[in-house]
Design a protein around this motif. Structure first.
Motif, PDB file in Angstrom:
ATOM      1  N   GLN A 200       0.766  -1.491  -0.034  1.00 53.32           N
ATOM      2  CA  GLN A 200      -0.082  -0.017   0.158  1.00 53.32           C
ATOM      3  C   GLN A 200       0.857   1.106   0.073  1.00 53.32           C
ATOM      4  N   THR A 201       2.038   1.303   0.544  1.00 52.57           N
ATOM      5  CA  THR A 201       3.006   2.491   0.794  1.00 52.57           C
ATOM      6  C   THR A 201       3.431   2.591  -0.730  1.00 52.57           C
ATOM      7  N   LEU A 202       3.987   1.454  -1.567  1.00 59.82           N
ATOM      8  CA  LEU A 202       4.430   1.540  -2.731  1.00 59.82           C
ATOM      9  C   LEU A 202       3.513   1.975  -3.994  1.00 59.82           C
ATOM     10  N   PHE A 203       2.460   1.259  -3.558  1.00 57.68           N
ATOM     11  CA  PHE A 203       1.270   1.609  -4.648  1.00 57.68           C
ATOM     12  C   PHE A 203      -0.020   1.665  -4.342  1.00 57.68           C
ATOM     13  N   PRO A 204       0.008   3.147  -3.549  1.00 60.93           N
ATOM     14  CA  PRO A 204      -1.115   3.677  -2.968  1.00 60.93           C
ATOM     15  C   PRO A 204      -2.373   3.714  -4.040  1.00 60.93           C
ATOM     16  N   GLN A 205      -2.216   3.882  -5.310  1.00 57.44           N
ATOM     17  CA  GLN A 205      -3.278   4.118  -6.166  1.00 57.44           C
ATOM     18  C   GLN A 205      -3.890   2.484  -6.573  1.00 57.44           C
ATOM     19  N   SER A 206      -3.205   1.513  -6.462  1.00 60.01           N
ATOM     20  CA  SER A 206      -3.577   0.233  -6.801  1.00 60.01           C
ATOM     21  C   SER A 206      -4.858  -0.228  -6.354  1.00 60.01           C
ATOM     22  N   ASP A 207      -5.663  -0.859  -7.234  1.00 55.71           N
ATOM     23  CA  ASP A 207      -7.150  -1.078  -6.678  1.00 55.71           C
ATOM     24  C   ASP A 207      -6.960  -2.337  -5.732  1.00 55.71           C
ATOM     25  N   SER A 239       9.957  -9.989  -6.270  1.00 53.13           N
ATOM     26  CA  SER A 239       9.340 -10.666  -7.360  1.00 53.13           C
ATOM     27  C   SER A 239       7.902 -10.098  -7.341  1.00 53.13           C
ATOM     28  N   LEU A 240       7.439 -10.437  -6.238  1.00 58.50           N
ATOM     29  CA  LEU A 240       5.975  -9.956  -5.913  1.00 58.50           C
ATOM     30  C   LEU A 240       5.562  -8.509  -6.295  1.00 58.50           C
ATOM     31  N   LEU A 241       6.635  -7.601  -5.875  1.00 62.20           N
ATOM     32  CA  LEU A 241       6.377  -6.145  -6.232  1.00 62.20           C
ATOM     33  C   LEU A 241       6.403  -6.092  -7.637  1.00 62.20           C
ATOM     34  N   ASP A 242       7.481  -6.621  -8.189  1.00 66.72           N
ATOM     35  CA  ASP A 242       7.542  -6.365  -9.649  1.00 66.72           C
ATOM     36  C   ASP A 242       6.178  -6.650 -10.393  1.00 66.72           C
ATOM     37  N   ALA A 243       5.559  -7.906  -9.828  1.00 71.87           N
ATOM     38  CA  ALA A 243       4.299  -8.420 -10.583  1.00 71.87           C
ATOM     39  C   ALA A 243       3.185  -7.312 -10.236  1.00 71.87           C
ATOM     40  N   ILE A 244       3.134  -6.617  -9.272  1.00 70.55           N
ATOM     41  CA  ILE A 244       2.131  -5.681  -8.938  1.00 70.55           C
ATOM     42  C   ILE A 244       2.277  -4.378  -9.876  1.00 70.55           C
ATOM     43  N   ALA A 245       3.511  -4.258 -10.088  1.00 68.41           N
ATOM     44  CA  ALA A 245       3.775  -3.047 -10.737  1.00 68.41           C
ATOM     45  C   ALA A 245       3.519  -3.225 -12.205  1.00 68.41           C
ATOM     46  N   LEU A 246       3.632  -4.466 -12.685  1.00 67.49           N
ATOM     47  CA  LEU A 246       3.286  -4.942 -14.039  1.00 67.49           C
ATOM     48  C   LEU A 246       1.904  -4.919 -14.226  1.00 67.49           C
ATOM     49  N   ALA A 247       1.381  -5.685 -13.290  1.00 70.61           N
ATOM     50  CA  ALA A 247      -0.493  -5.698 -13.276  1.00 70.61           C
ATOM     51  C   ALA A 247      -1.263  -4.469 -13.274  1.00 70.61           C
ATOM     52  N   GLU A 248      -0.571  -3.531 -12.866  1.00 71.39           N
ATOM     53  CA  GLU A 248      -1.367  -2.081 -12.959  1.00 71.39           C
ATOM     54  C   GLU A 248      -1.504  -1.937 -14.486  1.00 71.39           C
ATOM     55  N   HIS A 249      -0.839  -2.492 -15.391  1.00 71.66           N
ATOM     56  CA  HIS A 249      -0.938  -2.244 -16.696  1.00 71.66           C
ATOM     57  C   HIS A 249      -1.050  -3.428 -17.793  1.00 71.66           C
ATOM     58  N   MET A 250      -1.186  -4.410 -17.303  1.00 71.33           N
ATOM     59  CA  MET A 250      -1.308  -5.821 -17.957  1.00 71.33           C
ATOM     60  C   MET A 250      -2.152  -6.822 -17.150  1.00 71.33           C
ATOM     61  N   PRO A 251      -2.874  -7.815 -17.674  1.00 68.09           N
ATOM     62  CA  PRO A 251      -3.422  -8.703 -16.981  1.00 68.09           C
ATOM     63  C   PRO A 251      -2.598  -9.428 -15.898  1.00 68.09           C
ATOM     64  N   ILE A 252      -3.204  -9.871 -14.668  1.00 73.51           N
ATOM     65  CA  ILE A 252      -2.413 -10.574 -13.512  1.00 73.51           C
ATOM     66  C   ILE A 252      -1.710 -11.788 -14.103  1.00 73.51           C
ATOM     67  N   ARG A 253      -2.229 -12.567 -15.037  1.00 71.57           N
ATOM     68  CA  ARG A 253      -1.551 -13.689 -15.424  1.00 71.57           C
ATOM     69  C   ARG A 253      -0.281 -13.548 -16.157  1.00 71.57           C
ATOM     70  N   ARG A 254      -0.226 -12.452 -17.181  1.00 77.15           N
ATOM     71  CA  ARG A 254       0.985 -11.989 -17.561  1.00 77.15           C
ATOM     72  C   ARG A 254       2.022 -11.662 -16.548  1.00 77.15           C
ATOM     73  N   ALA A 255       1.514 -10.637 -15.822  1.00 77.74           N
ATOM     74  CA  ALA A 255       2.439 -10.133 -14.786  1.00 77.74           C
ATOM     75  C   ALA A 255       3.071 -11.141 -14.054  1.00 77.74           C
ATOM     76  N   ILE A 256       2.387 -12.032 -13.465  1.00 71.46           N
ATOM     77  CA  ILE A 256       3.081 -13.322 -12.760  1.00 71.46           C
ATOM     78  C   ILE A 256       3.741 -13.954 -13.598  1.00 71.46           C
ATOM     79  N   GLN A 257       3.469 -14.200 -14.837  1.00 69.42           N
ATOM     80  CA  GLN A 257       4.418 -14.917 -15.764  1.00 69.42           C
ATOM     81  C   GLN A 257       5.804 -14.409 -15.677  1.00 69.42           C
ATOM     82  N   TYR A 258       5.753 -13.023 -16.211  1.00 70.48           N
ATOM     83  CA  TYR A 258       7.148 -12.264 -16.404  1.00 70.48           C
ATOM     84  C   TYR A 258       7.954 -12.190 -15.021  1.00 70.48           C
ATOM     85  N   ALA A 259       7.232 -11.627 -14.162  1.00 69.56           N
ATOM     86  CA  ALA A 259       7.734 -11.613 -12.793  1.00 69.56           C
ATOM     87  C   ALA A 259       8.223 -12.504 -11.962  1.00 69.56           C
TER      88      ALA A 259
END
Length: 282
Positions: A200-207, A239-259
């Motif tokens: 929440q500190t790093l991604f305050p605008q995340s859903d 890696s989880l934080l990387d996945a969240i950063a990606l998931a703000e711009h792409m589907p979660i499946r792909r974010a988890i795949q890459y991160a």
């Protein structure tokens, strides 16, 4: 010179103050942060042991912020040599003449200036390289520079923090003479409310639904790591934080795949990560 009283005067009364440090580290264990600071105050070399992505480097940065003390980093590898640690000689031109000068390395600079020396992945270095630091790490806190003959006595504020990832490819057990010069702290992965707090500190605008989904996936990954079905890096907070950063711009499946998934070498482990994601992503 740093005074112990100044450290004791730090405010730890509130729960969040004890968890969120100036450099961004959140301690998963209530006493861990304060205990490490005590080790630093006592001028003991500190060894941080934990899996990749557990926050060891962030912890070292937080120590640097806490004491307002610059940090010099050494990233160990099989190619690390004495020059990488202590410095090297170079030839410079001055008024048409060639002058040999010594460029000080991170160990020498940190010792002279009273800064923090952070040695990352210390068990990646060749065993024959590190004994040069033995006199730096014990009660002598001094070094005779083999390149210049200079005898260096550490500044009173000089601090050493090292980190290791135990059991990883390319690492080797630390020499006992070296290990015995440190006090050691195990740094576990963040979980539960501490992990949610840093997200929440790093991604305050995340859903909120995205955060909850990622938290649930991470919990499942941690369980499979504990069961021995996944490598530790699958549950890495980094890696989880990387996945969240990606998931703000792409589907979660792909974010988890890459991160996360693609970092795993074993195909069955990658498939297991994908299966876990499917239980939470509809």
């Amino acid at each position: 010179m740093r005074e112990q009283k100044n450290r004791q005067d730090r405010e730890y009364g509130k729960e969040e103050a004890s968890l969120i440090q100036e450099g961004g580290y959140i301690s998963p264990i209530p006493d861990l942060w304060e205990d490490i600071l005590i080790g630093v105050v006592l001028k003991k070399p500190v060894l941080l042991k934990g899996p990749s992505g557990s926050g060891k480097t962030k912890l070292a940065q937080s120590i640097s912020h806490f004491f307002n003390q610059p940090m010099h980093s050494v990233n160990c590898s099989v190619d690390l040599d004495a020059e990488s640690l202590l410095g090297f000689k170079t030839i410079n031109a001055d008024s048409g003449q060639s002058i040999i000068e010594f460029v000080e390395g991170p160990v020498v600079q940190a010792m002279k200036k009273g800064h923090i020396l952070y040695i990352d992945e210390i068990n990646m270095a060749k065993p024959e390289t590190l004994p040069i630091l033995h006199s730096v790490l014990d009660h002598r806190r001094m070094l005779t520079n083999p390149f210049t003959g200079e005898v260096i006595h550490a500044h009173p504020d000089f601090t050493v923090v090292a980190a290791i990832n135990e059991g990883y490819v390319g690492t080797s057990p630390m020499n006992e003479a070296l290990k015995n010069r440190f006090i050691s702290f195990s740094i576990p992965y963040l979980s539960g409310e501490q992990l949610r707090k840093i997200i929440q500190t790093l991604f305050p605008q995340s859903d909120l639904s995205l955060v909850n989904t990622m938290m649930n996936i991470n919990d499942d990954l941690r369980k499979q790591v504990m069961n021995g079905l996944l490598a530790e890096e699958a549950a890495s907070v980094r890696s989880l934080l990387d996945a969240i950063a990606l998931a703000e711009h792409m589907p979660i499946r792909r974010a988890i795949q890459y991160a996360i998934a693609e970092k795993l070498e074993d195909r069955m482990e990658r498939d297991l990560v994908r299966e876990l994601v499917e239980t939470w992503v509809k």
